[in-house]
Design an enzyme around this catalytic site. Structure first.
Site, short mmCIF file in Angstrom:
data_model
loop_
_atom_site.label_atom_id
_atom_site.label_comp_id
_atom_site.label_asym_id
_atom_site.label_seq_id
_atom_site.Cartn_x
_atom_site.Cartn_y
_atom_site.Cartn_z
N LYS A 51 1.11 -1.07 0.21
CA LYS A 51 -0.15 0.23 0.47
C LYS A 51 1.17 1.12 0.09
O LYS A 51 0.74 2.24 -1.09
CB LYS A 51 -0.92 0.08 1.34
CG LYS A 51 -1.82 1.24 0.97
CD LYS A 51 -3.33 0.82 2.77
CE LYS A 51 -2.54 1.09 3.71
NZ LYS A 51 -2.88 0.32 4.91
N HIS A 437 16.89 24.75 10.23
CA HIS A 437 16.26 25.48 8.86
C HIS A 437 17.09 25.81 7.84
O HIS A 437 18.26 25.62 7.97
CB HIS A 437 16.08 27.02 9.67
CG HIS A 437 14.93 27.70 8.92
ND1 HIS A 437 13.64 27.74 9.14
CD2 HIS A 437 15.83 29.01 8.00
CE1 HIS A 437 13.33 29.41 7.67
NE2 HIS A 437 15.02 29.41 7.61
#
Length: 448
Positions: A51, A437
């Site tokens: 799946k 970041h």
């Protein structure tokens, strides 16, 4: 001569049964495992692994749709269901071979037959052969539950959907759980018209309501049609092969396929459990104690066949704990608190610990920190979809009670966050951590 043919006879070669068998063998036990279908079980053969591959395949539609914004010119794109289906099934074959090899490498005998219990220490194989074992482990998993209505024989379950001859142009998915949501997202992304039919107004009931509401909003924005408070009355097959689905309205809904995804039931029918006095609970699940022992001292059970958590990693841990306890001289149990889980919808959602509703019910006074943001990647997409992360903490100590999120790669990010919840950390530990970041994961240390 040995009193029994085997020290351990395992029925079912899924994730839990395979782990238990190989670990028991590594502890020195003589082990055999019977599997009537294919080694690997639901997860590997007809569940989470194939799946997830379909999810990956379907995500290309979204990527290709806005590739131009990244500077790519792609012409003449088309999708062929058979190519994806066959690739996935070939890899399932590969994985099945690896699971069988693992058992063989640990000197576990594989018996490719159905096995039924005839007593506390005895099993009969489909060939008629009788074998005895000091301990018997039941690891037969669960099976798709099918509601009763006229024409249900025209419908399919998640077992069959991996082998469809053609991609359905119109697909109806019945159910509101993770299996229903995942296949609805897959075929919607691949271009099928998808209708989800659910008997209540809530989907994904075990997940945080705010996160689920965001997923529902996004899914509807992507074109999935949700029919809440609806149930199938009957299904009729027309002369052209299409299915006419009566939902109780004026006109039936015409679709190519109906996928029934209304849950899974423990696979205990016909196992002969009554011959050994193995007690069953609600829905046919095998009752076990904290050490996986049934009401019969020599018979144990792990995985989805029991009345605990139906997740592959849980079954694996239960199987390992069983083998260590019985054959390794290291009795141990499983802690079922703070188990992370995910729904590979599009976008995916994931959660660990208490939902906001559960936390307020248990602790009363809680704080909720959130980050509602648009992932950088989505700037290139025509969909104005926003991610949502939330952290629930105990009001006084700010101990983290739960973390829940929806957005790209949410399950990958949540796995590490789950460690913090399991370790009993506070929000301050996140606040003290420098953000990585730019990333989506940094939103976890910037929650307000």
């Amino acid at each position: 001569m040995a009193e029994y043919d085997y020290d351990l006879f395992t029925i079912g070669a899924g994730s839990g049964g395979v782990r238990a068998s190989r670990v028991a063998a590594a502890h020195g036990a003589k082990v055999a495992v019977a599997e009537e279908y294919r080694v690997g079980g639901t997860c590997v053969i007809r569940g989470c692994v194939p799946k997830k591959m379909l999810v990956y395949g379907s995500m290309f539609a979204e990527e290709l749709a806005h590739a131009g914004n990244f500077g790519w010119t792609i012409e003449g794109t088309s999708f062929d269901w058979a190519s994806l289906r066959d690739f996935v099934n070939r890899d399932v074959d590969r994985l099945e071979g690896l699971y069988g090899q693992t058992l063989s490498n640990h000197h576990v005998e594989i018996v490719a037959e159905r096995a039924t219990i005839t007593g506390p220490h005895s099993v009969r194989l489909a060939s008629g052969r009788e074998v005895t074992a000091k301990h018997i482990l039941i690891a037969t998993g669960a099976w798709p539950a099918t509601p009763e209505f006229p024409g249900v024989e025209h419908c399919i379950s998640s077992n069959e959907i991996f082998h469809l001859e053609e991609q359905p142009h119109c697909l109806m998915v019945v159910g509101g759980g993770y299996i229903a949501m995942e296949f609805a997202g897959i075929f919607n992304a691949l271009g099928s018209e998808v209708t989800v039919v659910n008997r209540t107004d809530r989907i994904l009931r075990s997940y945080d309501e705010q996160i689920v509401d965001r997923m529902l909003h996004i899914a509807m924005g992507r074109g999935i049609d949700f029919r809440m408070h609806s149930q199938i009355k009957r299904v009729d097959k027309a002369d052209d092969g299409c299915l006419q689905v009566d939902l109780g309205g004026t006109y039936p809904v015409k679709v190519d396929q109906v996928l029934i995804a209304t849950g899974r039931s423990p696979n205990t029918e016909g196992l002969g459990l009554e011959a050994a006095g193995v007690e069953l609970g609600e829905g046919g699940a095998i009752k076990v104690d904290e050490y996986n022992r049934t009401s019969c001292d020599s018979i144990y059970a792990v995985g989805d066949v029991t009345d605990r958590v139906q997740l592959t990693p849980v079954a694996i841990r239960e199987g390992h704990a069983f083998a260590d306890t019985v054959f390794g001289g290291k009795p141990r149990t499983i802690d079922y608190s703070s188990i992370p889980s995910a729904v590979f919808s599009q976008p995916p959602l994931a959660g660990v610990g208490l939902t906001e509703r559960e936390a307020r019910k248990t602790y009363g006074d809680v704080k909720v920190y959130t980050s509602d943001f648009r992932p950088m990647k989505n700037i290139f997409s025509s969909h104005p979809e926003r991610g949502l992360y939330k952290m629930i903490v105990e009001a006084t100590s700010e101990k983290i009670l739960g973390i829940h999120m929806i957005g790209p790669e949410a399950p990958e990010i949540l796995q590490m966050a789950a460690v913090a919840v399991k370790a009993g950390l506070t929000k301050q530990a996140f606040d003290d951590t420098v953000a990585l970041h730019p990333s989506m994961a940094e939103e976890l240390v910037l929650l307000k």
